[in-house]
Design an enzyme around this catalytic site. Structure first.
Site, PDB file in Angstrom:
ATOM      1  CE1 TYR A 105      -6.316   0.907  -0.276  1.00 55.53           C
ATOM      2  CE2 TYR A 105      -4.129   1.798   0.088  1.00 55.53           C
ATOM      3  CZ  TYR A 105      -4.797   0.905  -0.350  1.00 55.53           C
ATOM      4  OH  TYR A 105      -4.315  -0.109  -0.159  1.00 55.53           O
ATOM      5  CD  GLU A 160       4.444  -2.814  -4.981  1.00 63.74           C
ATOM      6  OE1 GLU A 160       4.231  -4.081  -4.406  1.00 63.74           O
ATOM      7  OE2 GLU A 160       4.754  -1.767  -5.074  1.00 63.74           O
ATOM      8  CG  ASN A 168       0.201  -5.314  -5.434  1.00 60.23           C
ATOM      9  OD1 ASN A 168       0.841  -5.092  -3.243  1.00 60.23           O
ATOM     10  ND2 ASN A 168       0.360  -4.934  -5.787  1.00 60.23           N
ATOM     11  CB  SER A 171      -0.876   0.059   1.032  1.00 60.85           C
ATOM     12  OG  SER A 171      -1.809  -0.722   1.425  1.00 60.85           O
ATOM     13  NE  ARG A 174      -2.784  -3.839  -8.549  1.00 59.38           N
ATOM     14  CZ  ARG A 174      -2.455  -3.502  -6.713  1.00 59.38           C
ATOM     15  NH1 ARG A 174      -3.425  -3.342  -6.013  1.00 59.38           N
ATOM     16  NH2 ARG A 174      -1.530  -2.442  -6.264  1.00 59.38           N
TER      17      ARG A 174
END
Length: 324
Positions: A226, A280, A282, A160, A265
């Site tokens: 977020y 990266e 996830n 995150s 993902r």
């Protein structure tokens, strides 16, 4: 041959009773606890709408105690971050003989560790931005000489975008390193890629439509993910179809290189010359109705409830605890 087409994603399990009693793991103790709780609750409610016998479990600090308290047939793992996404809970579930969604121990551990992900990709000939691990003040000058500015500084085992920051000069690099070091894991600086950011959801080795991310922030950080109302998500992503298919194939290869299975993902950048760079993977992405994987699934005509069902089906492939 691997099929990257989202239309290949159809239910192979027809009866909800075939899943047995499903424990939806959420919460945990990592920095992403609150995000995990929201994702887990959304998945739990979707499973109930599908007629599946599901129970929501906030793991907290005692996962073994919680898991031993019920007669569960399988697990839908929605634990984000360390302890839930890094192979730890996967090892426990394998020991308990509980099938679970997503990657096994190896795929989870490699993907959670951004440094090891890069090493695997390089070994497979897949492009990822240059980097330098920062172990102390003596590495800061080496970083400037090797990578120049700007760079992005990251804790190797957080999700995150927690602990990440951009550095434009030596003073900012020192601050960024100290901030990332507070996460209690390895820290590295990564070459800054100027270009556009994309994310590719991969379900059962099929890539969903690509999303292009656009933010007013310096990069797609925690606030942009977020909190901000200005972040834009473009799906269709605006790429020519052949370019999108190439990035989908690259994303599937990126997952294979890390032994990622079930779902995940892939985040990547495409620079101004059109070259893609892997950032990266996830292995347990967000699953709220505003998250990226459900957004991509919706673009492919897959509802949130169907998506939750398809991900849960991956627990059958994982029976026996195998990666891949």
């Amino acid at each position: 041959m691997i099929d990257q087409r989202s239309e290949a994603l159809i239910r192979t399990v027809q009866n909800p009773e075939a899943f047995g009693r499903v424990a939806v793991l959420m919460g945990g103790t990592a920095a992403e606890r609150e995000v995990s709780l929201k994702s887990g609750q959304a998945v739990f409610e979707a499973l109930l709408r599908n007629g599946i016998d599901a129970i929501a479990l906030d793991i907290g600090e005692a996962p073994l105690k919680v898991l031993m308290g019920g007669d569960y047939s399988r697990v839908f793992n929605m634990l984000h971050g360390r302890g839930g996404e890094d192979g730890v809970i996967q090892g426990l579930l394998e020991t308990l003989g509980l099938p679970f969604t997503g990657s096994g121990v190896l795929g989870s551990a490699l993907s959670m560790d951004k440094l090891r992900s890069k090493l695997c990709w390089l070994g497979c000939g897949l492009a990822t931005p240059a980097w330098l691990q920062i172990e102390g003040p003596e590495d800061l000058e080496r970083c400037e000489a090797l990578l120049g500015f700007p760079v992005i500084v990251k804790p190797a085992q957080e999700g995150s975008s927690i602990g990440m920051s951009m550095a434009m000069n030596a003073e900012e690099l020192d601050k960024a390193w100290k901030l990332a070091a507070q996460c209690g894991c390895e820290v590295f600086a990564e070459q800054w890629i100027t270009g556009k950011e994309y994310t590719v959801a991969v379900i059962q080795q099929s890539a969903l439509p690509i999303i292009r991310l656009e933010t007013d922030n310096q990069f797609y950080d925690f606030e942009a993910k977020y909190i901000s109302d200005s972040t834009q998500y473009h799906c269709p992503c605006g790429l020519p179809s052949e370019t999108e298919e190439a990035l989908q194939l690259l994303s599937v290869k990126a997952c294979q290189a890390l032994s990622v299975s079930g779902w995940g993902r892939v985040d990547l950048m495409v620079d101004e010359q059109g070259k893609p760079w892997l950032i990266e993977v996830n292995t347990i992405p967000g699953m709220t109705d505003h998250s990226l994987v459900p957004m991509a699934a919706n673009a492919a005509g897959i509802s949130f409830d169907d998506l939750a069902w398809l991900i849960l089906e991956s627990s059958f492939a994982a029976e026996g605890g195998c990666d891949g």
